[in-house]
Design a protein around this motif. Sequence first.
Motif, PDB file in Angstrom:
ATOM      1  N   GLY A   1     -57.048 -48.422  12.592  1.00 32.30           N
ATOM      2  CA  GLY A   1     -56.992 -49.479  11.594  1.00 32.30           C
ATOM      3  C   GLY A   1     -57.088 -50.842  12.247  1.00 32.30           C
ATOM      4  O   GLY A   1     -57.205 -50.958  13.478  1.00 32.30           O
TER       5      GLY A   1
ATOM      6  N   ALA B   1     -62.994 -51.672  12.027  1.00 33.47           N
ATOM      7  CA  ALA B   1     -62.012 -51.816  10.947  1.00 33.47           C
ATOM      8  C   ALA B   1     -61.498 -53.250  10.834  1.00 33.47           C
ATOM      9  O   ALA B   1     -61.263 -53.744   9.728  1.00 33.47           O
ATOM     10  CB  ALA B   1     -60.845 -50.862  11.191  1.00 33.47           C
TER      11      ALA B   1
ATOM     12  N   GLU C   1     -59.582 -49.711  16.954  1.00 35.66           N
ATOM     13  CA  GLU C   1     -59.873 -49.841  15.529  1.00 35.66           C
ATOM     14  C   GLU C   1     -59.883 -48.500  14.803  1.00 35.66           C
ATOM     15  O   GLU C   1     -59.911 -48.457  13.573  1.00 35.66           O
ATOM     16  CB  GLU C   1     -61.197 -50.578  15.333  1.00 35.66           C
ATOM     17  CG  GLU C   1     -61.082 -52.051  15.700  1.00 35.66           C
ATOM     18  CD  GLU C   1     -62.362 -52.832  15.443  1.00 35.66           C
ATOM     19  OE1 GLU C   1     -63.424 -52.186  15.251  1.00 35.66           O
ATOM     20  OE2 GLU C   1     -62.302 -54.070  15.412  1.00 35.66           O
TER      21      GLU C   1
ATOM     22  N   SER D   1     -62.212 -55.426   7.530  1.00 38.83           N
ATOM     23  CA  SER D   1     -61.078 -55.810   6.686  1.00 38.83           C
ATOM     24  C   SER D   1     -61.069 -57.312   6.428  1.00 38.83           C
ATOM     25  O   SER D   1     -60.796 -57.760   5.304  1.00 38.83           O
ATOM     26  CB  SER D   1     -59.755 -55.369   7.317  1.00 38.83           C
ATOM     27  OG  SER D   1     -59.587 -55.953   8.601  1.00 38.83           O
TER      28      SER D   1
END
Length: 287
Positions: free
Chosen positions: A82, A270, A79, A274
Motif C-alpha cells: 500500500g 500504490a 508499494e 493514491s
Amino acid sequence: MKTFQVVAQHLNMTKAAKILGYTQPTITLQIQVLERELGHSLFTRIGKNTFLTPAGKKLQIHTDKLFNVVEELERDLEELNGPSGRLSIAASEYYCSHYLSILVNAYINLHPQVKLKLIPSNSLDVIEKILSNEADIGIIACECNHKDIESHVLGEERAVLVVAAEIFKDNTKEKILEKYPFLAFHGNCSFDTLIKQCFSEMDYRPASIIEFGGSDETIRRAVLNQTGIALLGENVIKEELANGLLVPLHYCTQTIETSLIYLKTRTEGATINSFSDLLKDAWVATT
C-alpha cells in the motif's frame, strides 16, 4: 560499489568516510579491492586534488544507474503493502501554496506513513524533474507529449493580460500598452506559445520586456507593484481581479490546461495512484 559512488561524488576520502561511517583506511582498502577486481585504476591524484580516471568516470555512470534501479526496486516492493515511503510533488509556487497544501493535509490524514515533499518549479522544470526521477508527480500548465510521461488534464483556465488598477486609473488601455513593459519569465517557459497568441490577437508589440526568474507568483507580485503588465492564469489572480487590484486588458482565446503528470513506468505504484486519485477528485473543488 556504494563506497565508490560516494567517493566519486565528493572526490574526498575523508568526507566519504564520514558520510558512510567508516574509517579512512577502510575506504581506501575498499577502493583498492574494487580496482583489483576490475583491473583498472579508478582515481588519480594531482597535487592535493583527487580526480576520476577514464575507467572511474565510466564506472560512476553505471554505478549511479545501478543504485537508481535498486531504489526503484525498493520503492516498488514497499508499494505492494500500500501507499508508503516518500512522494515528491513538483508544481508552481502558486499551486504549492494555494492548492496542494490543502490536498497534502487530506492525504496525510489518509496515509500518515507517506512522507510528502513539495518542490516549487515552473512547468518545464517540472517535466524535467519527472523524467529524471527528481519528482514522482508533477502539475504543469502546458502540454506534455513526451512518450514516457502519463498525463491527465485536471482543469482549464483563461489567460488574461492584466495591469495594476492604479496604472489603469490614470491611463487609457492604448497608453498602457505603449508605455509600460511586458513582464515575462526568463528563458524558455510554458507560456511562450500563449504569449505569442495573445500578442497576435491584440496586434501588440511591447516596447520593452523585463524578464523575471522564478514563478508566476513572482510575476503577480511585480504587476501588483506597478512594474508593468503580464499574462497570467485567471486562477492565479482571481482574488485580485475580484477586489479590483488588477484590471484585465485582454482575455486570450487560448486557455491554459493544468495537467497531472508522472512516468508511465510508475502507473502501478500504490503511492502515486493514491495521491493522483485524490488530486483528480479534489482539484475542481480546491480551484
